[in-house]
Design an enzyme around this catalytic site. Structure first.
Site, PDB file in Angstrom:
ATOM      1  N   ASP A  37       0.894  -1.203   0.092  1.00 13.87           N
ATOM      2  CA  ASP A  37       0.004   0.067  -0.087  1.00 13.87           C
ATOM      3  C   ASP A  37       0.800   1.143   0.125  1.00 13.87           C
ATOM      4  O   ASP A  37       1.309   1.765   1.112  1.00 13.87           O
ATOM      5  CB  ASP A  37      -0.814  -0.200   1.207  1.00 13.87           C
ATOM      6  N   HIS A  38       1.470   1.664  -1.237  1.00 11.79           N
ATOM      7  CA  HIS A  38       2.080   2.723  -1.368  1.00 11.79           C
ATOM      8  C   HIS A  38       1.855   4.142  -2.009  1.00 11.79           C
ATOM      9  O   HIS A  38       0.933   3.676  -2.771  1.00 11.79           O
ATOM     10  CB  HIS A  38       3.400   2.274  -1.912  1.00 11.79           C
ATOM     11  N   GLY A 106       4.499   2.480   9.022  1.00 10.17           N
ATOM     12  CA  GLY A 106       4.801   3.314   7.838  1.00 10.17           C
ATOM     13  C   GLY A 106       6.139   3.657   7.288  1.00 10.17           C
ATOM     14  O   GLY A 106       7.017   3.359   8.338  1.00 10.17           O
ATOM     15  N   GLU A 107       6.368   4.341   6.279  1.00  7.92           N
ATOM     16  CA  GLU A 107       7.309   4.826   5.900  1.00  7.92           C
ATOM     17  C   GLU A 107       7.391   6.330   5.193  1.00  7.92           C
ATOM     18  O   GLU A 107       6.527   6.796   4.609  1.00  7.92           O
ATOM     19  CB  GLU A 107       8.037   4.095   4.691  1.00  7.92           C
ATOM     20  N   ASN A 110       6.060   7.103   1.841  1.00 10.19           N
ATOM     21  CA  ASN A 110       4.620   7.157   1.433  1.00 10.19           C
ATOM     22  C   ASN A 110       3.737   8.180   2.221  1.00 10.19           C
ATOM     23  O   ASN A 110       2.696   8.570   1.885  1.00 10.19           O
ATOM     24  CB  ASN A 110       4.114   5.774   1.555  1.00 10.19           C
ATOM     25  N   SER A 173       9.285  -5.090  14.573  1.00  4.23           N
ATOM     26  CA  SER A 173      10.621  -5.497  13.919  1.00  4.23           C
ATOM     27  C   SER A 173      11.612  -5.669  15.395  1.00  4.23           C
ATOM     28  O   SER A 173      12.647  -6.241  15.168  1.00  4.23           O
ATOM     29  CB  SER A 173      11.364  -4.121  13.397  1.00  4.23           C
ATOM     30  N   GLY A 174      11.285  -5.064  16.269  1.00  6.12           N
ATOM     31  CA  GLY A 174      12.027  -5.306  17.779  1.00  6.12           C
ATOM     32  C   GLY A 174      11.547  -5.434  18.709  1.00  6.12           C
ATOM     33  O   GLY A 174      10.209  -5.448  18.820  1.00  6.12           O
ATOM     34  N   THR A 191       9.429  -9.260   8.173  1.00  8.54           N
ATOM     35  CA  THR A 191      10.048  -9.678   7.012  1.00  8.54           C
ATOM     36  C   THR A 191      11.309 -10.132   7.187  1.00  8.54           C
ATOM     37  O   THR A 191      11.919 -10.680   6.174  1.00  8.54           O
ATOM     38  CB  THR A 191      10.096  -8.236   5.939  1.00  8.54           C
TER      39      THR A 191
END
Length: 332
Positions: A37-38, A106-107, A110, A173-174, A191
């Site tokens: 979703d980008h 998110g990133e 985007n 992620s952590g 991932t």
């Protein structure tokens, strides 16, 4: 038994092509399909970025069996969480209960398009936690008024809900994100095939009195009958992949990703992405996920120009090899 999925990579294919690939992937025997979703592709060479929710709506009607999932949606900046809840409920109905909502923090790539500053990771996790509370309450059918540090909701209610609540997966992620989101989500998304992450997730859910959940991973592959061509394509389109989440989350534009990866060599990419016709090499790469305890693994075939050939020639024998190699029982 491990389930294997196909990735609708919105960054490298147009919307009509994605719907076509979704139908073909279902026909070839994939268990589920996930969609990125980008707003931007990672690199300009990828060349696409259609609206994932429109694509998934079309895919829901074009397919019959496969589970569908966002991998993943950020419900904090481009989208208000109440709107994400409405979209998820609608897809749950359109797919006859086959939709799973994947969420993440998110990133910058985007989310900056909405014109807001890009927060530090701790604040992004604060925002995601509030968003999760809002989305869960609305998907549970509640009338909701909410006022938090980041979001407000005024007298909201979803009027069209599927019979079974849409389940939620959250990307972690952590240790901090695992302990924070395991009690709020239904399933884990990651991932990297790290067993320790799954063990922490299971422990956090157990401490909260919750049942075991799915762990849904994703891995890029670059199948091609020509191994050298596969390496070159993977380098051209996926050299950003090796940066890892802590880098990729913060870069703002495709130009920034190009600059950050200018010294990545084709052989560097080939060292992390299985490239070429060897299906056994792909199975070996994927096996790291079930060995870590993942229940579901989605494959990303790199390159739009090879999607149909991959589906026609490689998908079915690859799925057969994966299912033969994966453990017969539930992953640990």
């Amino acid at each position: 038994m491990t389930r294997f999925g196909y990735t609708l990579m919105t960054e490298q294919s147009g919307p009509k092509e994605l719907v076509h690939y979704a139908v073909e992937a279902e026909r070839r025997g994939f268990d589920f399909e996930v969609s990125s979703d980008h707003f931007f592709p990672w690199l300009k060479e990828m060349g696409h970025s259609p609206y994932a929710w429109s694509v998934l709506g079309a895919v829901a009607h074009a397919t019959e069996r496969v589970e569908l999932m966002t991998y993943v949606t950020c419900p904090t900046m481009r989208y208000h969480p109440a709107v994400v809840a409405q979209k998820a409920a609608t897809l749950g109905l359109l797919s006859d209960g086959r939709f799973l909502l994947g969420l993440g923090a998110g990133e910058n790539l985007n989310e900056h398009v909405a014109g807001h500053r890009w927060p530090a990771v701790g604040e992004r996790h604060d925002m995601l936690e509030e968003a999760l509370v809002i989305i869960r309450d609305l998907l549970d059918g509640h009338d909701l008024t909410f006022e938090g540090d980041h979001f407000r909701v005024d007298s909201a209610r979803l009027w069209d809900l599927p019979e079974s609540r849409v389940e939620i997966g959250v990307a972690v992620s952590g240790p901090q994100s695992v302990s924070r989101f395991a009690p709020l989500a239904d399933h884990l998304v990651a991932t990297q095939p790290q067993r320790k992450t799954l063990e922490r997730w299971a422990a956090a859910r157990s401490d909260a009195g919750l049942t075991a959940s799915r762990a849904i991973g994703q891995i890029p592959i670059c199948w091609d009958t020509d191994a050298d061509a596969a390496v070159q394509r993977a380098h051209r389109l996926f050299r950003w992949f090796g940066g890892g989440w802590h880098v990729n989350a913060d870069l703002p534009t495709t130009r920034a990703f190009a600059d950050a990866t200018q010294f990545v060599r084709p052989e560097d990419v080939a060292g992390s992405i299985p490239c070429g016709p060897d299906l056994d090499a792909i199975v070996e790469a994927v096996s790291a996920f079930w060995e870590a305890g993942f229940t579901d693994v989605a494959l990303v075939q790199v390159g739009d120009e090879k999607q149909q050939e991959f589906l026609d020639r490689a998908a079915e024998p690859l799925l057969e090899k994966l299912r033969d190699a994966a453990p017969a029982g539930e992953p640990v």
